[in-house]
Design a protein around this motif. Sequence first.
Motif, PDB file in Angstrom:
ATOM      1  N   LYS A  23     -27.363   8.523  -5.513  1.00 22.81           N
ATOM      2  CA  LYS A  23     -28.297   9.627  -5.771  1.00 22.81           C
ATOM      3  C   LYS A  23     -27.539  10.949  -5.856  1.00 22.81           C
ATOM      4  O   LYS A  23     -27.737  11.729  -6.786  1.00 22.81           O
ATOM      5  CB  LYS A  23     -29.375   9.684  -4.682  1.00 22.81           C
ATOM      6  CG  LYS A  23     -30.373  10.842  -4.852  1.00 22.81           C
ATOM      7  CD  LYS A  23     -31.452  10.767  -3.792  1.00 22.81           C
ATOM      8  CE  LYS A  23     -32.330  11.982  -3.645  1.00 22.81           C
ATOM      9  NZ  LYS A  23     -32.874  12.586  -4.815  1.00 22.81           N
ATOM     10  N   LEU A  24     -26.644  11.184  -4.889  1.00 24.21           N
ATOM     11  CA  LEU A  24     -25.843  12.418  -4.895  1.00 24.21           C
ATOM     12  C   LEU A  24     -25.019  12.533  -6.168  1.00 24.21           C
ATOM     13  O   LEU A  24     -24.987  13.582  -6.805  1.00 24.21           O
ATOM     14  CB  LEU A  24     -24.902  12.436  -3.687  1.00 24.21           C
ATOM     15  CG  LEU A  24     -25.492  12.942  -2.383  1.00 24.21           C
ATOM     16  CD1 LEU A  24     -24.534  12.698  -1.236  1.00 24.21           C
ATOM     17  CD2 LEU A  24     -25.805  14.428  -2.495  1.00 24.21           C
ATOM     18  N   ALA A  25     -24.348  11.438  -6.541  1.00 26.04           N
ATOM     19  CA  ALA A  25     -23.496  11.463  -7.728  1.00 26.04           C
ATOM     20  C   ALA A  25     -24.313  11.674  -8.993  1.00 26.04           C
ATOM     21  O   ALA A  25     -23.925  12.456  -9.870  1.00 26.04           O
ATOM     22  CB  ALA A  25     -22.680  10.176  -7.819  1.00 26.04           C
ATOM     23  N   GLY A  31     -26.443  15.465 -13.326  1.00 27.26           N
ATOM     24  CA  GLY A  31     -27.483  16.455 -13.567  1.00 27.26           C
ATOM     25  C   GLY A  31     -28.872  15.855 -13.730  1.00 27.26           C
ATOM     26  O   GLY A  31     -29.766  16.475 -14.291  1.00 27.26           O
ATOM     27  N   PHE A  32     -29.056  14.633 -13.236  1.00 30.08           N
ATOM     28  CA  PHE A  32     -30.342  13.955 -13.352  1.00 30.08           C
ATOM     29  C   PHE A  32     -31.273  14.311 -12.207  1.00 30.08           C
ATOM     30  O   PHE A  32     -30.831  14.739 -11.139  1.00 30.08           O
ATOM     31  CB  PHE A  32     -30.157  12.432 -13.346  1.00 30.08           C
ATOM     32  CG  PHE A  32     -29.341  11.907 -14.481  1.00 30.08           C
ATOM     33  CD1 PHE A  32     -29.763  12.071 -15.801  1.00 30.08           C
ATOM     34  CD2 PHE A  32     -28.153  11.242 -14.253  1.00 30.08           C
ATOM     35  CE1 PHE A  32     -29.005  11.579 -16.855  1.00 30.08           C
ATOM     36  CE2 PHE A  32     -27.392  10.743 -15.302  1.00 30.08           C
ATOM     37  CZ  PHE A  32     -27.823  10.915 -16.601  1.00 30.08           C
ATOM     38  N   GLU A  33     -32.543  14.103 -12.420  1.00 25.09           N
ATOM     39  CA  GLU A  33     -33.538  14.165 -11.355  1.00 25.09           C
ATOM     40  C   GLU A  33     -33.736  12.717 -10.916  1.00 25.09           C
ATOM     41  O   GLU A  33     -34.143  11.865 -11.714  1.00 25.09           O
ATOM     42  CB  GLU A  33     -34.846  14.746 -11.887  1.00 25.09           C
ATOM     43  CG  GLU A  33     -35.913  14.911 -10.842  1.00 25.09           C
ATOM     44  CD  GLU A  33     -37.212  15.463 -11.406  1.00 25.09           C
ATOM     45  OE1 GLU A  33     -38.217  15.409 -10.675  1.00 25.09           O
ATOM     46  OE2 GLU A  33     -37.234  15.929 -12.568  1.00 25.09           O
ATOM     47  N   MET A 115     -18.654   8.353  -9.346  1.00 28.49           N
ATOM     48  CA  MET A 115     -18.334   9.506 -10.188  1.00 28.49           C
ATOM     49  C   MET A 115     -18.480   9.203 -11.678  1.00 28.49           C
ATOM     50  O   MET A 115     -18.604  10.115 -12.483  1.00 28.49           O
ATOM     51  CB  MET A 115     -16.909  10.014  -9.892  1.00 28.49           C
ATOM     52  CG  MET A 115     -16.724  10.444  -8.433  1.00 28.49           C
ATOM     53  SD  MET A 115     -18.004  11.590  -7.826  1.00 28.49           S
ATOM     54  CE  MET A 115     -17.545  13.075  -8.692  1.00 28.49           C
ATOM     55  N   THR A 116     -18.460   7.926 -12.061  1.00 24.14           N
ATOM     56  CA  THR A 116     -18.632   7.584 -13.478  1.00 24.14           C
ATOM     57  C   THR A 116     -19.996   6.934 -13.747  1.00 24.14           C
ATOM     58  O   THR A 116     -20.291   6.571 -14.884  1.00 24.14           O
ATOM     59  CB  THR A 116     -17.515   6.633 -13.967  1.00 24.14           C
ATOM     60  OG1 THR A 116     -17.593   5.417 -13.217  1.00 24.14           O
ATOM     61  CG2 THR A 116     -16.142   7.274 -13.806  1.00 24.14           C
TER      62      THR A 116
END
Length: 130
Positions: A23-25, A31-33, A115-116
Amino acid sequence: MMSATLQRILYVEDDVDIRTVSKLALEAVGGFEVEVAASGEEALVRVREFVPDLLLLDVMMPGMDGPTTLRALRTLPDTEAVPAIFMTARALPGEILALKAEGAVGVITKPFDPMTLADQLRALWETQDV
């Protein structure tokens, strides 16, 4: 109804650590909700107030597994056509084909690089006919 751009993700994952990091990543890097649910049952409640552009589903969960959760979400008007991506640690070719047969646009294998993850989701999202 499918959005032309990927913004809102419903992420269903029973492992709290994976759920939190992902969720954090997805929010910070992608930049997602992101709305999270710890189970299929919880996902069915969450979609009443949060209609996603994409369903991201863990495969192996207690109670309702990922494919069962997807089938249940497909019965609801707001999520019947929302694209789905499965995440699984069991990525044998036959299992991936079975998940795609459930209607997934793709499968991401665990472990994955948080991160990806956003880039992986976007790449799979762009393979659909939107």
